[in-house]
Enzyme design. Structure first.
Site, PDB file in Angstrom:
ATOM      1  N   LEU A  32       0.855  -1.239   0.146  1.00  0.00           N
ATOM      2  CA  LEU A  32      -0.118  -0.183  -0.054  1.00  0.00           C
ATOM      3  C   LEU A  32       0.870   1.194  -0.034  1.00  0.00           C
ATOM      4  CD1 LEU A  32      -2.648   0.508   2.636  1.00  0.00           C
ATOM      5  CD2 LEU A  32      -1.593   2.304   1.482  1.00  0.00           C
ATOM      6  N   SER A  33       0.899   2.318  -0.700  1.00  0.00           N
ATOM      7  CA  SER A  33       1.778   3.311  -1.064  1.00  0.00           C
ATOM      8  C   SER A  33       1.714   4.221   0.253  1.00  0.00           C
ATOM      9  CB  SER A  33       1.383   4.056  -2.442  1.00  0.00           C
ATOM     10  OG  SER A  33       1.215   3.410  -3.563  1.00  0.00           O
TER      11      SER A  33
END
Ligand code: SAH
Length: 215
Positions: A60-61
């Site tokens: 997840l960025s």
């Protein structure tokens, strides 16, 4: 579904300190419960400014990256955001997709790992993000039948820009994409009168945009 502002506040302050100043983006990120997009063992880290693992070797960025890319898209759209059609490549957890869904008209998102796509779909339904269409497919090819797009955002790094994505941009449209191997550059491409203008924004650090075979 409002995340607790108290939980979000230190992260919002950190993002502002790092130069994010679009209040719409900060507002939306304070409202979306990032913990919903993480495995249960990592939810306590949801409001830190870090990329986090979501399984299958994917991440997840980092919130800074999500905020920065969203702010750049908003600043380079050829139409008002509420009527913009956006293509995302690399749905992953669906968190960036949820941020986009709150700010733009229609979102199409492509993911090459089917189990991630299904999880993202469930989360986006739970948050009532009904302006999103998800596809299990190869992002190198974009999603031609839903295009052209006013904006395209790629959240995994190819070694070179996929030609199909440039072709699926509308007149005046923008493509935001990290390009490279170990050294990646977040790059903005803008289409005007069928010519493409390229601007390097900053260094980036994404998982690779994998070519071919679906999983
Ligand atoms: N925006 C996502 C980032 C996920 S990481 C988030 O914040 O959760 C990048 C994603 O790109 C991964 O889920 C990976 O499976 C996906 N990906 C990699 N190569 C791809 C390809 N060729 N087509 C579509 N998705 C791809």
């Amino acid at each position: 579904m409002i995340a607790s502002i108290a939980k979000a506040l230190p992260l919002l302050q950190e993002l502002q300190r790092l130069g994010i100043n679009d209040t719409q983006v900060l507002d939306v990120m304070s409202q979306i419960p990032r913990e919903l997009f993480l495995p249960p063992t990592l939810t306590h880290k949801a409001w830190e400014n870090n990329a986090l693992p979501i399984g299958q070797g994917q991440t997840l960025s980092q919130p800074y990256t999500v905020a920065r890319m969203t702010e750049l898209l908003l600043a380079h759209l050829p139409v008002p955001a509420s009527s913009a059609t956006v293509l995302e490549i690399g749905t992953g957890s669906g968190y960036q997709t949820a941020v986009l869904a709150h700010l733009f008209g229609q979102i199409c998102s492509v993911e090459r790992i089917n189990s991630l796509k299904f999880q993202a779909k469930r989360r986006l339904n739970h948050l009532d993000c009904h302006n999103v269409k998800l596809r299990y497919g190869d992002g190198w090819e974009g999603w031609a039948s839903k295009g052209p797009y006013h904006a395209i955002i790629v959240t995994a790094a190819p070694t070179s820009v996929p030609q199909a994505l440039l072709e699926q941009l509308s007149e005046g449209g923008c493509l935001l994409i990290p390009v490279g191997n170990e050294q990646q550059s977040l790059t903005l491409y803008q289409k005007h009168n069928d010519t493409i203008q390229q601007t390097v924004i900053e260094e980036a650090n994404f998982v690779p945009l994998i070519p071919g075979e679906l999983q």
